[in-house]
Motif scaffolding. Structure first.
Motif, PDB file in Angstrom:
ATOM      1  N   MET A   1      -8.793 -56.733   1.082  1.00 31.28           N
ATOM      2  CA  MET A   1      -7.988 -55.592   0.643  1.00 31.28           C
ATOM      3  C   MET A   1      -8.851 -54.343   0.479  1.00 31.28           C
ATOM      4  O   MET A   1      -8.435 -53.235   0.828  1.00 31.28           O
ATOM      5  CB  MET A   1      -7.267 -55.939  -0.657  1.00 31.28           C
TER       6      MET A   1
ATOM      7  N   HIS B   1     -10.462 -57.072   9.880  1.00 28.94           N
ATOM      8  CA  HIS B   1      -9.757 -57.056   8.580  1.00 28.94           C
ATOM      9  C   HIS B   1      -8.593 -58.053   8.604  1.00 28.94           C
ATOM     10  O   HIS B   1      -8.417 -58.834   7.656  1.00 28.94           O
ATOM     11  CB  HIS B   1      -9.256 -55.626   8.322  1.00 28.94           C
TER      12      HIS B   1
ATOM     13  N   ALA C   1      -8.121 -47.239   5.496  1.00 31.42           N
ATOM     14  CA  ALA C   1      -7.073 -46.240   5.290  1.00 31.42           C
ATOM     15  C   ALA C   1      -7.667 -44.903   4.852  1.00 31.42           C
ATOM     16  O   ALA C   1      -7.301 -43.849   5.368  1.00 31.42           O
ATOM     17  CB  ALA C   1      -6.078 -46.755   4.249  1.00 31.42           C
TER      18      ALA C   1
HETATM   19  C1  HEM Z   1      -5.045 -53.320  -0.194  1.00 35.09           C
HETATM   20  C2  HEM Z   1      -4.482 -54.076   0.760  1.00 35.09           C
HETATM   21  C3  HEM Z   1      -4.522 -53.729   2.216  1.00 35.09           C
HETATM   22  C4  HEM Z   1      -4.720 -52.525   2.836  1.00 35.09           C
HETATM   23  C5  HEM Z   1      -4.960 -51.159   2.192  1.00 35.09           C
HETATM   24  C6  HEM Z   1      -4.628 -52.767   4.268  1.00 35.09           C
HETATM   25  C7  HEM Z   1      -4.811 -51.794   5.245  1.00 35.09           C
HETATM   26  C8  HEM Z   1      -4.649 -51.988   6.590  1.00 35.09           C
HETATM   27  C9  HEM Z   1      -4.798 -50.976   7.611  1.00 35.09           C
HETATM   28  C10 HEM Z   1      -5.174 -49.516   7.349  1.00 35.09           C
HETATM   29  C11 HEM Z   1      -4.579 -51.564   8.804  1.00 35.09           C
HETATM   30  C12 HEM Z   1      -4.622 -50.889  10.196  1.00 35.09           C
HETATM   31  C13 HEM Z   1      -3.199 -50.550  10.649  1.00 35.09           C
HETATM   32  C14 HEM Z   1      -3.173 -49.998  12.058  1.00 35.09           C
HETATM   33  O1  HEM Z   1      -4.121 -49.323  12.474  1.00 35.09           O
HETATM   34  O2  HEM Z   1      -2.165 -50.237  12.760  1.00 35.09           O
HETATM   35  C15 HEM Z   1      -4.263 -52.949   8.558  1.00 35.09           C
HETATM   36  C16 HEM Z   1      -3.949 -53.877   9.541  1.00 35.09           C
HETATM   37  C17 HEM Z   1      -3.631 -55.189   9.286  1.00 35.09           C
HETATM   38  N1  HEM Z   1      -3.668 -55.842   8.080  1.00 35.09           N
HETATM   39 FE1  HEM Z   1      -4.119 -54.996   6.297  1.00 35.09          FE
HETATM   40  N2  HEM Z   1      -4.399 -54.090   4.477  1.00 35.09           N
HETATM   41  C18 HEM Z   1      -4.325 -54.728   3.263  1.00 35.09           C
HETATM   42  C19 HEM Z   1      -4.105 -56.082   3.029  1.00 35.09           C
HETATM   43  C20 HEM Z   1      -3.790 -57.006   3.996  1.00 35.09           C
HETATM   44  C21 HEM Z   1      -3.467 -58.414   3.772  1.00 35.09           C
HETATM   45  C22 HEM Z   1      -3.442 -59.073   2.372  1.00 35.09           C
HETATM   46  C23 HEM Z   1      -3.201 -58.968   4.975  1.00 35.09           C
HETATM   47  C24 HEM Z   1      -2.812 -60.378   5.336  1.00 35.09           C
HETATM   48  C25 HEM Z   1      -2.439 -61.281   4.459  1.00 35.09           C
HETATM   49  C26 HEM Z   1      -3.366 -57.936   5.974  1.00 35.09           C
HETATM   50  C27 HEM Z   1      -3.185 -58.114   7.311  1.00 35.09           C
HETATM   51  C28 HEM Z   1      -3.264 -57.136   8.262  1.00 35.09           C
HETATM   52  C29 HEM Z   1      -2.958 -57.344   9.667  1.00 35.09           C
HETATM   53  C30 HEM Z   1      -2.469 -58.640  10.320  1.00 35.09           C
HETATM   54  C31 HEM Z   1      -3.192 -56.123  10.322  1.00 35.09           C
HETATM   55  C32 HEM Z   1      -3.023 -55.817  11.803  1.00 35.09           C
HETATM   56  C33 HEM Z   1      -1.633 -55.230  11.992  1.00 35.09           C
HETATM   57  C34 HEM Z   1      -1.361 -54.841  13.436  1.00 35.09           C
HETATM   58  O3  HEM Z   1      -2.159 -55.120  14.322  1.00 35.09           O
HETATM   59  O4  HEM Z   1      -0.317 -54.204  13.673  1.00 35.09           O
HETATM   60  N3  HEM Z   1      -3.739 -56.776   5.350  1.00 35.09           N
HETATM   61  N4  HEM Z   1      -4.321 -53.184   7.206  1.00 35.09           N
END
Ligand code: HEM
Length: 122
Positions: A19, A37, A26
């Protein structure tokens, strides 16, 4: 130390790291390491916690050394694979062997987990 207790402990620590990584992406508006991530969260938080729940429900397995080994290998290989993927997406393609080998270790460890689950179900 039981397999479930180790799974739960490592999973929440990894969730905090994953996270924090997401928040850093972000804030920086640099999403280039999003595959790493995503894998850290899905392998290290979601999968590991689910494995812990399974072991907690199967007390005969929970105290076994094979279950503990399965959890340790899963956690270590997840971190290694995430490091490899993160480096590749940060412009260091020489990390590919790390990602490749750790992903094969993860598959082998999932085969071990599958064997434990199927054996207990019979
Ligand atoms: C404070 C919590 C979190 C923040 C601030 C965060 C932030 C982000 C950001 C900025 C991205 C990039 C989005 C993009 O460029 O399209 C991302 C992608 C992703 N995150 Fe997180 N995330 C968090 C928690 C989590 C958790 C807990 C999971 C899984 C259980 C997760 C799974 C994913 C996945 C699978 C992607 C890829 C999504 C895609 O390819 O469309 N994230 N996240």
């Amino acid at each position: 130390m039981t397999a479930s207790r180790l799974s739960f402990t490592l999973a929440v620590l990894i969730a905090i790291a994953g996270m924090t990584w997401g928040i850093a992406m972000a804030i920086s508006h640099d999403h280039s390491t999003l595959p790493a991530h995503a894998h850290l969260n899905l392998l290290g938080w979601v999968s590991l916690f689910l494995m812990g729940l399974y072991y907690r429900g199967h007390t005969d397995l929970d105290g076994s050394r094979i279950a503990l080994l399965q959890v340790v290998v899963w956690a270590a290989a997840s971190v290694a694979m995430v490091a490899g993927v993160g480096l590749i997406y940060s412009g260091a393609p020489q990390a590919e062997p790390l990602a490749a080998i750790s992903s094969l270790v993860l598959l082998a460890d999932m085969l071990l987990f599958a064997w434990l689950v199927i054996r207990a179900a019979r």
